[in-house]
Design a protein around this motif. Structure first.
Motif, PDB file in Angstrom:
ATOM      1  N   GLY A   8      15.261   7.510  26.662  1.00 47.20           N
ATOM      2  CA  GLY A   8      15.799   6.946  25.432  1.00 47.20           C
ATOM      3  C   GLY A   8      14.754   6.286  24.561  1.00 47.20           C
ATOM      4  O   GLY A   8      13.717   5.830  25.046  1.00 47.20           O
ATOM      5  N   THR A   9      15.040   6.253  23.266  1.00 51.56           N
ATOM      6  CA  THR A   9      14.185   5.556  22.300  1.00 51.56           C
ATOM      7  C   THR A   9      15.078   4.768  21.346  1.00 51.56           C
ATOM      8  O   THR A   9      16.117   5.266  20.901  1.00 51.56           O
ATOM      9  CB  THR A   9      13.294   6.559  21.532  1.00 51.56           C
ATOM     10  OG1 THR A   9      12.379   5.851  20.692  1.00 51.56           O
ATOM     11  CG2 THR A   9      14.102   7.539  20.680  1.00 51.56           C
ATOM     12  N   GLN A  10      14.675   3.550  21.069  1.00 48.10           N
ATOM     13  CA  GLN A  10      15.498   2.665  20.251  1.00 48.10           C
ATOM     14  C   GLN A  10      15.310   2.965  18.768  1.00 48.10           C
ATOM     15  O   GLN A  10      14.183   3.063  18.269  1.00 48.10           O
ATOM     16  CB  GLN A  10      15.126   1.203  20.519  1.00 48.10           C
ATOM     17  CG  GLN A  10      15.851   0.196  19.649  1.00 48.10           C
ATOM     18  CD  GLN A  10      17.326   0.079  19.997  1.00 48.10           C
ATOM     19  OE1 GLN A  10      17.683  -0.021  21.166  1.00 48.10           O
ATOM     20  NE2 GLN A  10      18.188   0.070  18.982  1.00 48.10           N
ATOM     21  N   VAL A  11      16.434   3.074  18.072  1.00 46.74           N
ATOM     22  CA  VAL A  11      16.431   3.203  16.616  1.00 46.74           C
ATOM     23  C   VAL A  11      17.215   2.029  16.060  1.00 46.74           C
ATOM     24  O   VAL A  11      18.370   1.815  16.430  1.00 46.74           O
ATOM     25  CB  VAL A  11      17.071   4.532  16.159  1.00 46.74           C
ATOM     26  CG1 VAL A  11      17.260   4.540  14.643  1.00 46.74           C
ATOM     27  CG2 VAL A  11      16.208   5.703  16.597  1.00 46.74           C
ATOM     28  N   THR A  12      16.574   1.244  15.200  1.00 44.71           N
ATOM     29  CA  THR A  12      17.219   0.102  14.584  1.00 44.71           C
ATOM     30  C   THR A  12      17.149   0.241  13.069  1.00 44.71           C
ATOM     31  O   THR A  12      16.053   0.394  12.510  1.00 44.71           O
ATOM     32  CB  THR A  12      16.546  -1.212  15.011  1.00 44.71           C
ATOM     33  OG1 THR A  12      16.583  -1.321  16.435  1.00 44.71           O
ATOM     34  CG2 THR A  12      17.262  -2.411  14.400  1.00 44.71           C
ATOM     35  N   VAL A  13      18.311   0.212  12.439  1.00 43.58           N
ATOM     36  CA  VAL A  13      18.383   0.324  10.988  1.00 43.58           C
ATOM     37  C   VAL A  13      18.863  -1.020  10.449  1.00 43.58           C
ATOM     38  O   VAL A  13      20.016  -1.413  10.638  1.00 43.58           O
ATOM     39  CB  VAL A  13      19.341   1.448  10.549  1.00 43.58           C
ATOM     40  CG1 VAL A  13      19.303   1.603   9.026  1.00 43.58           C
ATOM     41  CG2 VAL A  13      18.977   2.746  11.245  1.00 43.58           C
ATOM     42  N   SER A  14      17.964  -1.707   9.785  1.00 39.15           N
ATOM     43  CA  SER A  14      18.273  -3.054   9.326  1.00 39.15           C
ATOM     44  C   SER A  14      17.342  -3.447   8.185  1.00 39.15           C
ATOM     45  O   SER A  14      16.182  -3.033   8.141  1.00 39.15           O
ATOM     46  CB  SER A  14      18.127  -4.048  10.477  1.00 39.15           C
ATOM     47  OG  SER A  14      18.320  -5.377  10.016  1.00 39.15           O
TER      48      SER A  14
END
Length: 125
Positions: free
Chosen positions: A118-124
């Motif tokens: 897994g790889t973290q994707v953060t949209v903020s």
């Protein structure tokens, strides 16, 4: 040892883009269909997209259709997920998975035998 490794995650502002890549080692990814799944905190895992063995079958969840694009490069043994017009609700850990079926459902994890970490994707903003 056969494994999948995702890369390309990170922090991006709403409306931005990211390109995730799924690389295989120890086996030939071109012989497998590949799907992308995601899991947000406190939510059930969600199938996002799938590409068939031939590359001609592309499927997307309604939530990402027209924003995400899946592709494969058999020479590099990789499958990419281009994510455009990202929204805060796209924030999740993204996983790639490989299936021995030629064109498995994108929405069901039971058809996928091999998974990445897994790889973290953060949209903020």
């Amino acid at each position: 040892q056969s494994q999948l490794v995702e890369s390309g995650g990170g922090l991006v502002q709403p409306g931005g883009s990211l390109r995730l890549s799924c690389a295989a080692s120890g086996f030939t990814l071109s012989l497998y269909a590949v799907g992308w799944f995601r899991q947000a905190p406190g939510k059930e895992p969600e199938g996002v997209s799938c590409i068939s063995v031939s590359g001609g079958g592309l499927n997307y969840a309604d939530s990402v259709k027209d924003r995400f694009s899946i592709s494969r490069d058999n020479a590099k043994n990789t499958v990419d997920l281009q994510m455009n017009s990202l929204k805060p609700e796209d924030t999740a850990v993204y996983y790639c998975a490989a299936s021995l079926r030629r064109s498995p459902p994108y929405y069901s994890s039971i058809y996928y035998a091999y998974w990445g970490q897994g790889t973290q994707v953060t949209v903020s903003s």
